[in-house]
Design a protein around this motif. Structure first.
Motif, PDB file in Angstrom:
ATOM      1  N   GLY A   1     -21.364  92.168  -0.262  1.00 45.31           N
ATOM      2  CA  GLY A   1     -21.021  91.251   0.813  1.00 45.31           C
ATOM      3  C   GLY A   1     -20.564  89.885   0.328  1.00 45.31           C
ATOM      4  N   GLY A   2     -20.780  89.633  -0.949  1.00 41.54           N
ATOM      5  CA  GLY A   2     -20.406  88.349  -1.512  1.00 41.54           C
ATOM      6  C   GLY A   2     -18.942  88.267  -1.885  1.00 41.54           C
TER       7      GLY A   2
ATOM      8  N   LYS B   1       0.955  78.303 -13.358  1.00 40.18           N
ATOM      9  CA  LYS B   1       1.147  79.579 -14.051  1.00 40.18           C
ATOM     10  C   LYS B   1      -0.119  80.433 -13.941  1.00 40.18           C
ATOM     11  CE  LYS B   1       4.613  77.829 -17.276  1.00 40.18           C
ATOM     12  NZ  LYS B   1       4.999  77.648 -18.706  1.00 40.18           N
ATOM     13  N   THR B   2      -0.640  80.490 -12.754  1.00 43.28           N
ATOM     14  CA  THR B   2      -1.897  81.191 -12.522  1.00 43.28           C
ATOM     15  C   THR B   2      -1.798  82.046 -11.258  1.00 43.28           C
ATOM     16  OG1 THR B   2      -3.171  79.430 -13.582  1.00 43.28           O
ATOM     17  CG2 THR B   2      -4.382  80.918 -12.146  1.00 43.28           C
ATOM     18  N   VAL B   3      -2.365  83.226 -11.346  1.00 41.35           N
ATOM     19  CA  VAL B   3      -2.468  84.119 -10.196  1.00 41.35           C
ATOM     20  C   VAL B   3      -3.940  84.315  -9.887  1.00 41.35           C
ATOM     21  CG1 VAL B   3      -2.117  86.484  -9.400  1.00 41.35           C
ATOM     22  CG2 VAL B   3      -0.266  85.273 -10.549  1.00 41.35           C
ATOM     23  N   TYR B   4      -4.250  84.321  -8.611  1.00 39.21           N
ATOM     24  CA  TYR B   4      -5.635  84.451  -8.172  1.00 39.21           C
ATOM     25  C   TYR B   4      -5.841  85.761  -7.411  1.00 39.21           C
ATOM     26  CZ  TYR B   4      -5.385  79.445  -9.076  1.00 39.21           C
ATOM     27  OH  TYR B   4      -5.185  78.221  -9.663  1.00 39.21           O
ATOM     28  N   LEU B   5      -7.035  86.280  -7.514  1.00 37.53           N
ATOM     29  CA  LEU B   5      -7.430  87.418  -6.690  1.00 37.53           C
ATOM     30  C   LEU B   5      -8.728  87.030  -5.993  1.00 37.53           C
ATOM     31  CD1 LEU B   5      -6.710  90.361  -5.902  1.00 37.53           C
ATOM     32  CD2 LEU B   5      -8.379  91.098  -7.627  1.00 37.53           C
ATOM     33  N   GLN B   6      -8.618  86.709  -4.718  1.00 35.68           N
ATOM     34  CA  GLN B   6      -9.788  86.383  -3.928  1.00 35.68           C
ATOM     35  C   GLN B   6     -10.397  87.675  -3.414  1.00 35.68           C
ATOM     36  OE1 GLN B   6     -11.236  83.291  -3.219  1.00 35.68           O
ATOM     37  NE2 GLN B   6     -12.876  84.554  -2.331  1.00 35.68           N
ATOM     38  N   MET B   7     -11.642  87.903  -3.756  1.00 33.44           N
ATOM     39  CA  MET B   7     -12.313  89.146  -3.399  1.00 33.44           C
ATOM     40  C   MET B   7     -13.473  88.828  -2.464  1.00 33.44           C
ATOM     41  SD  MET B   7     -12.278  91.119  -7.076  1.00 33.44           S
ATOM     42  CE  MET B   7     -13.533  90.067  -7.778  1.00 33.44           C
ATOM     43  N   ASN B   8     -13.371  89.283  -1.237  1.00 35.22           N
ATOM     44  CA  ASN B   8     -14.416  89.068  -0.231  1.00 35.22           C
ATOM     45  C   ASN B   8     -15.047  90.398   0.161  1.00 35.22           C
ATOM     46  OD1 ASN B   8     -13.707  86.324  -0.184  1.00 35.22           O
ATOM     47  ND2 ASN B   8     -12.204  86.665   1.446  1.00 35.22           N
ATOM     48  N   SER B   9     -16.191  90.307   0.810  1.00 38.07           N
ATOM     49  CA  SER B   9     -16.901  91.506   1.283  1.00 38.07           C
ATOM     50  C   SER B   9     -17.022  92.549   0.179  1.00 38.07           C
ATOM     51  CB  SER B   9     -16.182  92.105   2.498  1.00 38.07           C
ATOM     52  OG  SER B   9     -16.063  91.166   3.538  1.00 38.07           O
ATOM     53  N   LEU B  10     -17.445  92.100  -0.976  1.00 38.92           N
ATOM     54  CA  LEU B  10     -17.516  92.988  -2.136  1.00 38.92           C
ATOM     55  C   LEU B  10     -18.528  94.101  -1.925  1.00 38.92           C
ATOM     56  CD1 LEU B  10     -17.145  90.302  -4.901  1.00 38.92           C
ATOM     57  CD2 LEU B  10     -15.704  92.335  -4.670  1.00 38.92           C
TER      58      LEU B  10
END
Length: 124
Positions: A15-16, A77-86
């Motif tokens: 859930g984090g 020069k950065t890519v992000y992956l936001q991960m919710n409801s893990l």
């Protein structure tokens, strides 16, 4: 030397949220598509998400749609992956990859550059 380096992995309860970063170095311009892949213990590496060099095209695996969001900061020069409801099944080593063509990332074939990975552990 051209390379991509992941960061932001860690341990979180179900859930984090976590945000992974993929920083490119040695690139004169950040004119590459970027993809995130993951490999869980005993399983094959699978594609999670990718984003085109312009940022206008994004793709997600069905298993993460609606929970993960990919974005890029061209200036950094950065890519992000936001991960919710893990979920516990998201537990894996997450790899960043760069290629001139987003199609290569979608196909997981002939990719130019790979990072060394960052571990994400989701406990129930």
């Amino acid at each position: 030397q051209l390379q991509v380096v992941e960061s932001g992995g860690g341990s979180v309860q179900a859930g984090g949220s976590l945000r992974l970063s993929c920083a490119a170095s040695g690139f004169t311009t950040f004119d590459y598509a970027i993809g995130w892949f993951r490999q869980a213990p005993g399983k094959e590496r699978e594609g999670v998400s990718c984003i085109s060099s312009s940022g206008r095209i994004t793709n997600y695996a069905d298993s993460v749609k609606g929970r993960f969001t990919i974005s890029r900061d061209i200036a950094k020069k950065t890519v992000y992956l936001q991960m919710n409801s893990l979920k516990p099944e998201d537990t894996a080593v997450y790899y960043c990859a760069a290629d001139s063509f987003v199609e290569s990332l979608r196909a997981n074939y002939g990719i130019d550059y790979w990072g060394k990975g960052t571990l994400v552990t989701v406990s129930s």
